[in-house]
Design a protein around this motif. Structure first.
Motif, short mmCIF file in Angstrom:
data_model
loop_
_atom_site.label_atom_id
_atom_site.label_comp_id
_atom_site.label_asym_id
_atom_site.label_seq_id
_atom_site.Cartn_x
_atom_site.Cartn_y
_atom_site.Cartn_z
N SER A 203 0.83 -1.21 0.00
CA SER A 203 0.00 0.00 0.00
C SER A 203 0.86 1.25 0.00
CB SER A 203 -0.92 -0.01 1.23
OG SER A 203 -1.72 1.14 1.27
N LEU A 204 1.95 1.24 0.77
CA LEU A 204 2.84 2.41 0.79
C LEU A 204 3.55 2.59 -0.55
CD1 LEU A 204 3.71 4.62 2.72
CD2 LEU A 204 5.66 3.20 3.38
N GLY A 205 3.87 1.48 -1.22
CA GLY A 205 4.46 1.58 -2.54
C GLY A 205 3.52 2.23 -3.54
N PHE A 206 2.26 1.83 -3.53
CA PHE A 206 1.29 2.44 -4.44
C PHE A 206 1.02 3.90 -4.07
CE2 PHE A 206 0.13 -2.05 -5.33
CZ PHE A 206 0.28 -2.01 -6.71
N ALA A 207 1.08 4.21 -2.76
CA ALA A 207 0.95 5.61 -2.35
C ALA A 207 2.09 6.44 -2.94
CB ALA A 207 0.96 5.70 -0.82
N THR A 208 3.29 5.89 -2.95
CA THR A 208 4.43 6.59 -3.53
C THR A 208 4.27 6.78 -5.03
OG1 THR A 208 5.85 5.64 -1.80
CG2 THR A 208 6.95 6.56 -3.73
N ILE A 249 11.03 -4.75 8.00
CA ILE A 249 11.81 -5.19 6.83
C ILE A 249 10.88 -5.71 5.74
CG2 ILE A 249 13.47 -6.91 6.01
CD1 ILE A 249 14.92 -6.62 8.68
N ILE A 250 9.89 -6.51 6.14
CA ILE A 250 8.94 -7.02 5.14
C ILE A 250 8.23 -5.87 4.45
CG2 ILE A 250 6.79 -8.30 4.86
CD1 ILE A 250 7.73 -10.11 7.17
N GLY A 251 7.79 -4.89 5.22
CA GLY A 251 7.11 -3.74 4.63
C GLY A 251 8.00 -2.98 3.66
N VAL A 252 9.26 -2.76 4.04
CA VAL A 252 10.18 -2.02 3.17
C VAL A 252 10.45 -2.81 1.88
CG1 VAL A 252 12.53 -1.15 2.96
CG2 VAL A 252 11.24 -0.75 5.06
N LEU A 253 10.65 -4.11 2.00
CA LEU A 253 10.92 -4.93 0.82
C LEU A 253 9.73 -4.94 -0.14
CD1 LEU A 253 12.80 -8.00 2.38
CD2 LEU A 253 13.78 -6.12 1.04
N MET A 254 8.53 -5.06 0.40
CA MET A 254 7.35 -5.07 -0.47
C MET A 254 7.16 -3.71 -1.12
SD MET A 254 4.99 -6.76 -1.85
CE MET A 254 5.09 -8.29 -0.91
N MET A 255 7.39 -2.65 -0.38
CA MET A 255 7.30 -1.32 -0.98
C MET A 255 8.32 -1.18 -2.11
SD MET A 255 8.04 2.38 0.81
CE MET A 255 8.07 3.88 -0.19
N GLY A 256 9.54 -1.67 -1.87
CA GLY A 256 10.57 -1.62 -2.91
C GLY A 256 10.18 -2.37 -4.16
N MET A 257 9.52 -3.52 -4.00
CA MET A 257 9.08 -4.29 -5.16
C MET A 257 8.04 -3.53 -5.98
SD MET A 257 8.80 -8.11 -3.49
CE MET A 257 8.09 -8.76 -4.99
N VAL A 258 7.18 -2.77 -5.30
CA VAL A 258 6.13 -2.03 -6.01
C VAL A 258 6.71 -0.85 -6.79
CG1 VAL A 258 4.04 -0.63 -5.71
CG2 VAL A 258 4.32 -2.76 -4.42
N VAL A 259 7.64 -0.12 -6.17
CA VAL A 259 8.15 1.09 -6.82
C VAL A 259 9.33 0.81 -7.74
CG1 VAL A 259 7.39 2.52 -4.89
CG2 VAL A 259 9.74 1.67 -4.92
N ALA A 260 9.91 -0.39 -7.67
CA ALA A 260 11.11 -0.69 -8.47
C ALA A 260 10.89 -0.49 -9.98
CB ALA A 260 11.58 -2.11 -8.18
N PRO A 261 9.77 -0.95 -10.57
CA PRO A 261 9.60 -0.73 -12.02
C PRO A 261 9.63 0.74 -12.41
CG PRO A 261 8.05 -2.39 -11.24
CD PRO A 261 8.70 -1.80 -10.03
N TRP A 262 9.09 1.61 -11.56
CA TRP A 262 9.10 3.04 -11.84
C TRP A 262 10.53 3.59 -11.79
CZ3 TRP A 262 6.94 6.87 -14.12
CH2 TRP A 262 7.12 8.19 -13.72
N PHE A 263 11.31 3.16 -10.82
CA PHE A 263 12.69 3.59 -10.72
C PHE A 263 13.51 3.11 -11.91
CE2 PHE A 263 13.68 5.39 -6.42
CZ PHE A 263 12.36 5.55 -6.01
#
Length: 464
Positions: A203-208, A249-263
């Protein structure tokens, strides 16, 4: 010989009738609490729909809304996230909202964005439910949970913003939703906690991807967890918080997976890492390139700023892509700040006024601006009262095992400080603080906490 006192069954039954007829006890019954919460949700939804149908927002045809519309149309035409020919890629706006708007146009017809506004209204109304539970856990009082829910339900600037063709309402829901899920992860153990933590990160990844403001939110979560652990070590010996660290850590990793394609997309497009969007460089240039002018506090428009930054690049004979151009603008703005530090500090103070109260743009604020300022000032005062009570009663409020109250309070305060500081140094407007208002409400809802607590003890004594 043991004498067993005779039980007065009639008196016992009468006492039970008194107890269950008490308004305090009725307020604590889960069914009544949830019914009241459902009513607040419906009222919040109705209020937000009023700003869509009977009173549509004229701002949906100007400013940032027009920009989102243009990006959505270009996405549908196969030009990607781009503004104009030769369709060079842009990262001024993060992709989630243009993509949702383009999907809406594909399903309902080009230019028909009302279904997306209805979705925004529903999600914004759902925040009533999330805030009710968060405030209930933060203050250990179901009634204060309903108070927080009512505060957001009838917060008119938030209701109006949900009817705007902007990413703010969806961003706010995703941001608060991610925090709610992380709190659930910290309240549970085992597989369920892992699922909640992963959902929080997603959810935090999509918010970003809706607005890059939440990119640094995991750092605030981490700091709140450190403060929580430090408090527990001061009160009683505590083991290293392995469970909490795993959830983070789980939250950060999942957020990273969501935003990684954009980066990755931005790195391939511009040859450099873009932290969320390029807009921060543009905004910093916009608000500071005129620091050497007598009227440095006046905010130039987007078009004059674009002309100024392109003129600066042309004067140096540079042919830059968007990321390079706005990075150059950031560097020029920083040079201006170093040359005029006093003006920068004065401008930062003005931006705090603009952010929280929407004041400082003109000498003749509108009635809507005064109402916005009065509402936010009241919430700030209530939040101060609430948090002062929390500090005085910290042993009672933050004690006990599996108590997430301190994490909620610490995160809310850190989010408010982060929003204030980040906008004070870059750019500010009243609507930019609205996504942080739910966190302010979590603090403000505790203003009557001490009074409610005394009332609860007094009534319990009378019943006994």
């Amino acid at each position: 010989m043991t004498i067993v006192p005779k039980v007065n069954h009639e008196g016992s039954k009468a006492q039970k009738r008194v107890r269950f007829s008490s308004p305090w006890v009725r307020a604590r019954l889960p069914l009544d609490w949830r019914r009241m919460l459902a009513l607040l949700f419906l009222l919040a939804l109705l209020l937000r729909l009023l700003f869509i149908f009977p009173f549509p927002q004229p701002e949906n045809h100007i400013g940032d809304s027009v920009e989102f519309d243009l990006l959505a149309r270009n996405l549908l035409a196969g030009h990607g996230l781009s503004y104009k020919p030769p369709w060079e890629p842009s990262a001024r706006r993060t992709p989630l909202y243009p993509w949702l708007l383009a999907l809406t146009y594909r399903v309902f017809g080009l230019g028909v964005y009302t279904p997306l506004l209805v979705l925004q209204a529903g999600l914004d109304a759902l925040l009533v439910v999330l805030l009710a539970w968060l405030a209930r856990w933060a203050w250990h009082d179901a009634r204060l949970g309903l108070l927080a829910a009512a505060m957001w339900a009838f917060y008119l600037p938030g209701a109006q913003l949900a009817a705007r063709l902007l990413a703010d309402a969806i961003f706010t829901f995703l941001q608060v939703g991610s925090f709610f899920l992380m709190v659930l992860a910290l309240r549970h153990q085992g597989r369920r906690a892992w699922v909640y933590a992963a959902a929080a990160g997603g959810s935090l990844g999509f918010a970003t991807l809706a607005r890059p403001t939440s990119l640094y939110m995991p750092l605030l979560w981490g700091l709140a967890l450190v403060l929580w652990w430090g408090w527990e070590r001061r009160v009683r010996p505590a083991l290293p918080p392995k469970h909490r660290l795993r959830m983070w850590i789980i939250g950060v990793l999942m957020m990273g997976m969501v935003v990684a394609p954009w980066f990755v997309r931005n790195y391939r497009a511009f040859g450099r890492v873009v932290m969320g969007s390029t807009l921060v460089g543009f905004n910093f240039f916009q608000t500071h390139y005129r620091l050497d002018q007598p009227d440095f506090w006046k905010l130039p428009g987007v078009t004059p700023t674009l002309q100024a930054i392109h003129a600066l690049a042309d004067a140096q004979g540079l042919d830059l892509n968007e990321a390079e151009l706005f990075q150059m603008g950031m560097a020029y703005g920083m040079a201006q700040v170093k040359a005029h530090p006093a003006r920068f500090l004065a401008l930062s103070g003005l931006r705090v006024l603009q952010l929280w109260f929407n004041l400082g743009f003109t000498w003749h604020p509108s009635l809507a601006t005064w109402l916005f300022a009065a509402g936010n000032l009241l919430l700030l005062l209530l939040a101060c009262v609430g948090e002062m009570q929390a500090i005085r009663a910290r042993d009672r409020l933050f004690g006990g095992s599996h108590n997430v109250a301190l994490f909620i309070h610490a995160t809310a305060l850190l989010v408010l400080l982060y929003y204030t500081a980040s906008h004070a140094v870059v750019i500010a407007a009243g609507r930019y603080i609205i996504p942080a208002i739910p966190f302010l409400i979590l603090c403000a809802a505790g203003a009557p906490w001490a009074w409610f607590s005394r009332g609860q003890v007094s009534k319990s004594a009378k019943m006994v």
